[in-house]
Structures are given as structure tokens and as C-alpha cells.
Design an enzyme around this catalytic site. Sequence first.
Site, PDB file in Angstrom:
ATOM      1  N   THR A  12       7.552  -3.517  -1.606  1.00  0.00           N
ATOM      2  CA  THR A  12       6.130  -3.989  -1.954  1.00  0.00           C
ATOM      3  C   THR A  12       6.057  -4.376  -3.288  1.00  0.00           C
ATOM      4  O   THR A  12       7.126  -4.206  -4.020  1.00  0.00           O
ATOM      5  CB  THR A  12       5.448  -2.490  -1.991  1.00  0.00           C
ATOM      6  OG1 THR A  12       3.966  -2.915  -2.302  1.00  0.00           O
ATOM      7  CG2 THR A  12       5.782  -1.609  -2.886  1.00  0.00           C
ATOM      8  N   ASN A  14       3.326  -3.920  -4.911  1.00  0.00           N
ATOM      9  CA  ASN A  14       2.103  -3.109  -5.349  1.00  0.00           C
ATOM     10  C   ASN A  14       2.609  -1.906  -5.906  1.00  0.00           C
ATOM     11  O   ASN A  14       2.879  -0.873  -5.140  1.00  0.00           O
ATOM     12  CB  ASN A  14       0.852  -2.995  -4.360  1.00  0.00           C
ATOM     13  CG  ASN A  14      -0.156  -2.305  -4.976  1.00  0.00           C
ATOM     14  OD1 ASN A  14      -0.222  -1.514  -5.621  1.00  0.00           O
ATOM     15  ND2 ASN A  14      -1.214  -2.825  -3.930  1.00  0.00           N
ATOM     16  N   LYS A  17       0.465   1.421  -4.776  1.00  0.00           N
ATOM     17  CA  LYS A  17       1.124   1.872  -3.459  1.00  0.00           C
ATOM     18  C   LYS A  17       2.601   2.648  -3.708  1.00  0.00           C
ATOM     19  O   LYS A  17       2.630   3.637  -3.185  1.00  0.00           O
ATOM     20  CB  LYS A  17       1.372   0.736  -2.526  1.00  0.00           C
ATOM     21  CG  LYS A  17       0.326  -0.042  -1.851  1.00  0.00           C
ATOM     22  CD  LYS A  17       0.837  -0.880  -0.792  1.00  0.00           C
ATOM     23  CE  LYS A  17       0.068  -1.739   0.007  1.00  0.00           C
ATOM     24  NZ  LYS A  17       0.638  -2.613   0.864  1.00  0.00           N
ATOM     25  N   ASP A  70       1.260  -1.901   5.304  1.00  0.00           N
ATOM     26  CA  ASP A  70       0.128  -2.800   5.325  1.00  0.00           C
ATOM     27  C   ASP A  70      -1.243  -1.973   5.346  1.00  0.00           C
ATOM     28  O   ASP A  70      -1.239  -1.141   6.041  1.00  0.00           O
ATOM     29  CB  ASP A  70       0.180  -3.740   6.347  1.00  0.00           C
ATOM     30  CG  ASP A  70      -0.539  -4.955   6.126  1.00  0.00           C
ATOM     31  OD1 ASP A  70       0.071  -5.701   5.035  1.00  0.00           O
ATOM     32  OD2 ASP A  70      -1.523  -5.456   6.565  1.00  0.00           O
ATOM     33  N   SER A  71      -2.265  -2.094   4.506  1.00  0.00           N
ATOM     34  CA  SER A  71      -3.410  -1.498   4.436  1.00  0.00           C
ATOM     35  C   SER A  71      -4.717  -2.436   4.194  1.00  0.00           C
ATOM     36  O   SER A  71      -4.565  -3.460   3.885  1.00  0.00           O
ATOM     37  CB  SER A  71      -3.367  -0.421   3.522  1.00  0.00           C
ATOM     38  OG  SER A  71      -2.978  -1.034   2.136  1.00  0.00           O
ATOM     39  N   GLY A 147      -7.472  -1.459  -6.300  1.00  0.00           N
ATOM     40  CA  GLY A 147      -8.209  -2.201  -5.346  1.00  0.00           C
ATOM     41  C   GLY A 147      -9.543  -1.511  -5.265  1.00  0.00           C
ATOM     42  O   GLY A 147     -10.414  -1.495  -6.164  1.00  0.00           O
ATOM     43  N   LYS A 170      -6.362  12.214  -4.561  1.00  0.00           N
ATOM     44  CA  LYS A 170      -6.346  11.113  -3.598  1.00  0.00           C
ATOM     45  C   LYS A 170      -5.240  11.131  -2.404  1.00  0.00           C
ATOM     46  O   LYS A 170      -5.599  11.091  -1.126  1.00  0.00           O
ATOM     47  CB  LYS A 170      -6.326   9.694  -4.223  1.00  0.00           C
ATOM     48  CG  LYS A 170      -6.419   8.535  -3.099  1.00  0.00           C
ATOM     49  CD  LYS A 170      -6.199   7.079  -4.099  1.00  0.00           C
ATOM     50  CE  LYS A 170      -5.980   6.045  -2.878  1.00  0.00           C
ATOM     51  NZ  LYS A 170      -5.537   4.709  -3.275  1.00  0.00           N
ATOM     52  N   HIS A 175      -5.668   7.484   3.662  1.00  0.00           N
ATOM     53  CA  HIS A 175      -5.201   6.974   4.774  1.00  0.00           C
ATOM     54  C   HIS A 175      -3.666   6.739   4.414  1.00  0.00           C
ATOM     55  O   HIS A 175      -3.057   7.157   5.411  1.00  0.00           O
ATOM     56  CB  HIS A 175      -5.735   5.497   4.824  1.00  0.00           C
ATOM     57  CG  HIS A 175      -5.580   4.580   3.586  1.00  0.00           C
ATOM     58  ND1 HIS A 175      -6.050   5.082   2.315  1.00  0.00           N
ATOM     59  CD2 HIS A 175      -5.365   3.381   3.222  1.00  0.00           C
ATOM     60  CE1 HIS A 175      -5.808   4.298   1.405  1.00  0.00           C
ATOM     61  NE2 HIS A 175      -5.379   3.158   1.928  1.00  0.00           N
TER      62      HIS A 175
HETATM   63  P1  ITT Z   1       2.268  -5.375  -0.820  1.00  0.00           P
HETATM   64  O1  ITT Z   1       1.763  -6.496   0.568  1.00  0.00           O
HETATM   65  O2  ITT Z   1       3.197  -6.242  -1.690  1.00  0.00           O
HETATM   66  O3  ITT Z   1       2.662  -4.233  -0.252  1.00  0.00           O
HETATM   67  P2  ITT Z   1      -0.683  -5.658  -1.393  1.00  0.00           P
HETATM   68  O4  ITT Z   1      -1.653  -5.019  -2.480  1.00  0.00           O
HETATM   69  O5  ITT Z   1      -0.684  -7.284  -1.205  1.00  0.00           O
HETATM   70  O6  ITT Z   1       0.978  -5.163  -1.612  1.00  0.00           O
HETATM   71  P3  ITT Z   1      -1.765  -5.283   1.473  1.00  0.00           P
HETATM   72  O7  ITT Z   1      -1.544  -6.821   1.761  1.00  0.00           O
HETATM   73  O8  ITT Z   1      -1.240  -4.238   2.454  1.00  0.00           O
HETATM   74  O9  ITT Z   1      -0.916  -4.948   0.108  1.00  0.00           O
HETATM   75  O10 ITT Z   1      -3.257  -5.259   0.973  1.00  0.00           O
HETATM   76  C1  ITT Z   1      -3.952  -4.341   0.779  1.00  0.00           C
HETATM   77  C2  ITT Z   1      -5.313  -4.424  -0.002  1.00  0.00           C
HETATM   78  O11 ITT Z   1      -6.121  -3.433   0.623  1.00  0.00           O
HETATM   79  C3  ITT Z   1      -4.902  -3.845  -1.262  1.00  0.00           C
HETATM   80  O12 ITT Z   1      -4.368  -5.000  -2.100  1.00  0.00           O
HETATM   81  C4  ITT Z   1      -6.270  -3.454  -1.900  1.00  0.00           C
HETATM   82  O13 ITT Z   1      -7.057  -4.542  -2.178  1.00  0.00           O
HETATM   83  C5  ITT Z   1      -6.882  -2.860  -0.572  1.00  0.00           C
HETATM   84  N1  ITT Z   1      -6.284  -1.272  -0.613  1.00  0.00           N
HETATM   85  C6  ITT Z   1      -5.417  -0.799   0.403  1.00  0.00           C
HETATM   86  N2  ITT Z   1      -5.331   0.538   0.254  1.00  0.00           N
HETATM   87  C7  ITT Z   1      -6.020   0.685  -0.961  1.00  0.00           C
HETATM   88  C8  ITT Z   1      -6.313   1.974  -1.417  1.00  0.00           C
HETATM   89  O14 ITT Z   1      -5.531   2.990  -1.119  1.00  0.00           O
HETATM   90  N3  ITT Z   1      -7.173   2.099  -2.514  1.00  0.00           N
HETATM   91  C9  ITT Z   1      -7.665   0.744  -2.676  1.00  0.00           C
HETATM   92  N4  ITT Z   1      -7.746  -0.490  -2.299  1.00  0.00           N
HETATM   93  C10 ITT Z   1      -6.759  -0.372  -1.143  1.00  0.00           C
END
Ligand code: ITT
Length: 191
Positions: A12, A14, A17, A70-71, A147, A170, A175
Site C-alpha cells: 500500500t 497509504n 491504512k 481496497d476500500s 480521507g 476507530k 470496516h
Molecule cells: P492504496 O491503494 O495504495 O492502498 P489508496 O488510498 O489509494 O491506497 P484505495 O484505492 O483503496 O487506497 O482508496 C480508498 C479511498 O477511500 C481512500 O483514499 C480514502 O479516500 C477512502 N477511504 C477508505 N477507507 C477509509 C477510511 O477508513 N477513512 C477515510 N477514508 C477512507
Amino acid sequence: MSQLDEQVIFATGNVHKYREVSGLLSEYNITIEQEDIKRLEIQSDSLEEIAMASIKNVGGHHGSPVLVEDSGLFIDSLGGFPGPYSSYVYRTIGSIGILQVMKEADSRDASFKSVLAYLNPGNEPLLFPGVVSGRISTSLSGSRGFGFDPIFVPNEGDGRTFGEMTMQEKNRLSHRSKAVRRFALWYLSNR
Ligand code: ITT
């Protein structure tokens, strides 16, 4: 060292995360390492499909067991938007943009979904989903997390947004924690 005792890599970019997932897994004595492995992210309405394509892509060029996650935020009155496009929507219109779009909405019901994908080389990839229901607040609250955390109020909480909670708080509701706990229980009973 057996293959299952190898260091698990969490692919990742992020860091938020990563902190949440590694904090949760440490409760089960499972350690992971973050690596920002560049990978294919397909376009799909399904987080499961995206996570599956992503883990196969990463697993193809990594010898260690790997995790990807993925979220997204799914808003009922917007037909599930931004869903799988949450990362892009956050970078473009952000939480304030979502509040604007929601001004005339009848319902503020929403959910966060997470799909954790795990691949131990030589085995089939496995998916572990997690969902938390809640609603979109009417203003930004809190500066913790990342996010869309400042606009999401989980139904099982005390009325605060995720952005107002500590990571531990949290992690009791999110989730991601539901997906990670499912994975941890599977991992511990299969090693
Ligand atoms: P990676 O793919 O590198 O893991 P990313 O941030 O791009 O990082 P995603 O493609 O899964 O990951 O994007 C999910 C987005 O959804 C994330 O950037 C946030 O904007 C939002 N999101 C997901 N989970 C969240 C959370 O727990 N709290 C707040 N926003 C969240």
C-alpha cells in the site's frame, strides 16, 4: 522457516491504512511490513474484483506472502458513489465536495467497505470483506484519521465522526478492522 512464518508484506502507498492494519494485527501477534509496490488497479464497480486483480498482479512478482486492501465510501442516496472511485474523488473534490453534493439529499446513510486480499505464493488468493454502516455528517468534524473520516459517523458509535476518534476507537468499529480481524483469525488457524 516455513512459508507461513515468512514476513507478510502489505502492499500500500497509504500510510494511514498501514498503521490501522498493523495496529490491529499486532493484537494477534502478526507483524507486517509496508511496501509501496506499484500495481495494476483495474476499474470496476466491485471492490472484490479490484482487490483480486490487484493481489494477483502483486503476487506475480513477489516471493513473500502479500496483502492488499481496497476500500471506499458508498453513499446510498448517490447510488453508492464514490465507492471504488473514493481515492480519486477524495483527491479531487474532497470531503467538502461530498458535503456540497449532499446538500439536497433525502438520506445521509452511507457505508465504508474494505476488502483485504491475501496471497501466499503457490496458493489461491483469499478475500476478507468488512463493512461499517453510518451516515454522512452535515459538516466536517475532527482532524484525526484520513480521507473521508471527518464526515463519517458510524451507527454503532457515540455520534462522533471517525475523524474525532483515536485510531484505537476507530479500530473498534471500522470496516477495515472487520476485514482485518477476519483475516487474522483465518491466518492464525491456518499457519
Ligand atoms: P492504496 O491503494 O495504495 O492502498 P489508496 O488510498 O489509494 O491506497 P484505495 O484505492 O483503496 O487506497 O482508496 C480508498 C479511498 O477511500 C481512500 O483514499 C480514502 O479516500 C477512502 N477511504 C477508505 N477507507 C477509509 C477510511 O477508513 N477513512 C477515510 N477514508 C477512507
